[in-house]
Write a protein that holds these residues in place. Structure first.
Motif, short mmCIF file in Angstrom:
data_model
loop_
_atom_site.label_atom_id
_atom_site.label_comp_id
_atom_site.label_asym_id
_atom_site.label_seq_id
_atom_site.Cartn_x
_atom_site.Cartn_y
_atom_site.Cartn_z
N GLY A 74 0.82 -1.21 0.00
CA GLY A 74 0.00 0.00 0.00
C GLY A 74 0.85 1.25 0.00
N LYS A 75 0.22 2.33 -0.24
CA LYS A 75 0.90 3.62 -0.20
C LYS A 75 0.30 4.45 0.92
CE LYS A 75 2.27 3.85 -4.99
NZ LYS A 75 2.30 4.63 -6.21
N VAL A 76 1.15 5.14 1.62
CA VAL A 76 0.72 6.04 2.69
C VAL A 76 0.59 7.42 2.10
CG1 VAL A 76 1.37 7.02 4.92
CG2 VAL A 76 1.93 4.65 4.41
N LYS A 77 -0.55 8.06 2.33
CA LYS A 77 -0.69 9.41 1.80
C LYS A 77 0.38 10.29 2.44
CE LYS A 77 -4.02 11.25 5.04
NZ LYS A 77 -4.29 12.59 5.34
N GLU A 78 0.70 11.37 1.77
CA GLU A 78 1.78 12.23 2.23
C GLU A 78 1.55 12.68 3.67
OE1 GLU A 78 3.67 16.48 1.03
OE2 GLU A 78 3.17 15.09 -0.60
N GLU A 79 2.54 12.47 4.50
CA GLU A 79 2.50 12.83 5.91
C GLU A 79 3.72 13.69 6.22
OE1 GLU A 79 0.53 12.09 8.57
OE2 GLU A 79 -0.88 10.77 7.54
N GLY A 80 3.62 14.49 7.25
CA GLY A 80 4.78 15.24 7.71
C GLY A 80 5.69 14.35 8.52
N ILE A 81 6.92 14.74 8.63
CA ILE A 81 7.91 13.95 9.38
C ILE A 81 7.49 13.77 10.83
CG2 ILE A 81 9.35 15.94 10.00
CD1 ILE A 81 11.80 14.16 9.48
N GLN A 82 6.70 14.70 11.35
CA GLN A 82 6.28 14.63 12.75
C GLN A 82 5.37 13.43 13.04
OE1 GLN A 82 5.58 17.06 10.62
NE2 GLN A 82 3.51 17.84 10.87
N SER A 83 4.83 12.77 12.02
CA SER A 83 3.98 11.59 12.25
C SER A 83 4.78 10.30 12.36
CB SER A 83 2.95 11.46 11.12
OG SER A 83 1.99 12.50 11.24
N ILE A 84 6.07 10.34 12.09
CA ILE A 84 6.89 9.12 12.20
C ILE A 84 7.03 8.68 13.66
CG2 ILE A 84 9.19 8.15 11.84
CD1 ILE A 84 9.34 9.84 9.27
N ALA A 85 7.34 9.60 14.56
CA ALA A 85 7.54 9.23 15.97
C ALA A 85 6.29 8.63 16.61
CB ALA A 85 8.05 10.42 16.77
N PRO A 86 5.11 9.25 16.50
CA PRO A 86 3.94 8.60 17.11
C PRO A 86 3.61 7.25 16.49
CG PRO A 86 3.31 10.69 16.08
CD PRO A 86 4.79 10.57 15.99
N THR A 87 3.84 7.10 15.18
CA THR A 87 3.60 5.81 14.53
C THR A 87 4.58 4.76 15.05
OG1 THR A 87 2.77 6.94 12.56
CG2 THR A 87 3.45 4.65 12.29
N ALA A 88 5.83 5.14 15.19
CA ALA A 88 6.84 4.20 15.72
C ALA A 88 6.50 3.80 17.15
CB ALA A 88 8.23 4.82 15.65
N LEU A 89 6.10 4.75 17.98
CA LEU A 89 5.72 4.42 19.36
C LEU A 89 4.56 3.43 19.38
CD1 LEU A 89 6.00 7.94 21.02
CD2 LEU A 89 7.48 5.96 21.44
N PHE A 90 3.55 3.69 18.55
CA PHE A 90 2.40 2.79 18.47
C PHE A 90 2.83 1.38 18.08
CE2 PHE A 90 -0.62 0.78 15.50
CZ PHE A 90 -1.63 0.47 16.40
N LEU A 91 3.67 1.28 17.06
CA LEU A 91 4.10 -0.04 16.58
C LEU A 91 4.97 -0.78 17.59
CD1 LEU A 91 4.78 0.87 12.86
CD2 LEU A 91 2.90 -0.54 13.76
N LEU A 92 5.62 -0.03 18.47
CA LEU A 92 6.42 -0.64 19.54
C LEU A 92 5.56 -0.99 20.76
CD1 LEU A 92 9.56 1.65 19.31
CD2 LEU A 92 9.46 -0.80 18.78
N GLY A 93 4.26 -0.68 20.68
CA GLY A 93 3.37 -0.99 21.80
C GLY A 93 3.46 0.02 22.92
#
Length: 152
Positions: A74-93
């Motif tokens: 899939g493709k992720v719609k364009e996001e700002g760099i600031q969304s990487i950290a919350p996504t990473a935290l979520f994926l790490l539980g």
């Protein structure tokens, strides 16, 4: 090429410590990282070493995400760099601080993931500011570990 005042780019409780101005240099120009050393070209001027650079900051980047719970192909719609950290935290539980800029990139997740594994939020993060004693014990521990490994 462009100049922004901090209020145009940033917001939140720590706006007062953001840079007053942020600038975007034309693609053919470079601001040397070693401005304290001898500068070999004008401060803002054509970069004669451009092809030999090993890194730098660019306006556009690439983001690739893969793993359990992530949509395949899939493709992720364009996001700002600031969304990487919350996504990473979520994926790490881990919980996402309520005051963190950005958001979990829900469109990258497989169907049903967020229902079975909802995003958890924590209290706002704490900024220590320029307090010289903040993190001193951690800094000492890291230094001891580096010394034990022979790096210092």
């Amino acid at each position: 090429r462009e100049v922004w005042r901090k209020e145009e780019l940033y917001n939140g409780d720590y706006l007062d410590i953001a840079p007053d101005l942020t600038l975007r240099i034309d693609d053919d120009y470079e601001v040397p990282h070693n401005m304290g050393d001898s500068v070999r070209w004008p401060l803002f001027g054509p970069d004669p070493m451009r092809e030999r650079r090993s890194g730098g900051h660019e306006q556009q980047g690439i983001f690739i995400i893969s793993g359990k719970g992530i949509k395949k192909g899939g493709k992720v719609k364009e996001e700002g760099i600031q969304s990487i950290a919350p996504t990473a935290l979520f994926l790490l539980g881990l919980p996402v601080p309520k005051d963190m800029d950005g958001r979990v990139m829900e469109q990258a997740m497989e169907e049903g993931i967020l229902e079975s594994w909802p995003v958890r939020y924590s209290e706002p993060s704490r900024y220590e500011g320029n307090n010289p004693s903040a993190g001193y014990e951690d800094e000492k521990l890291v230094e001891e570990q580096l010394r034990a490994l022979g790096y210092i």
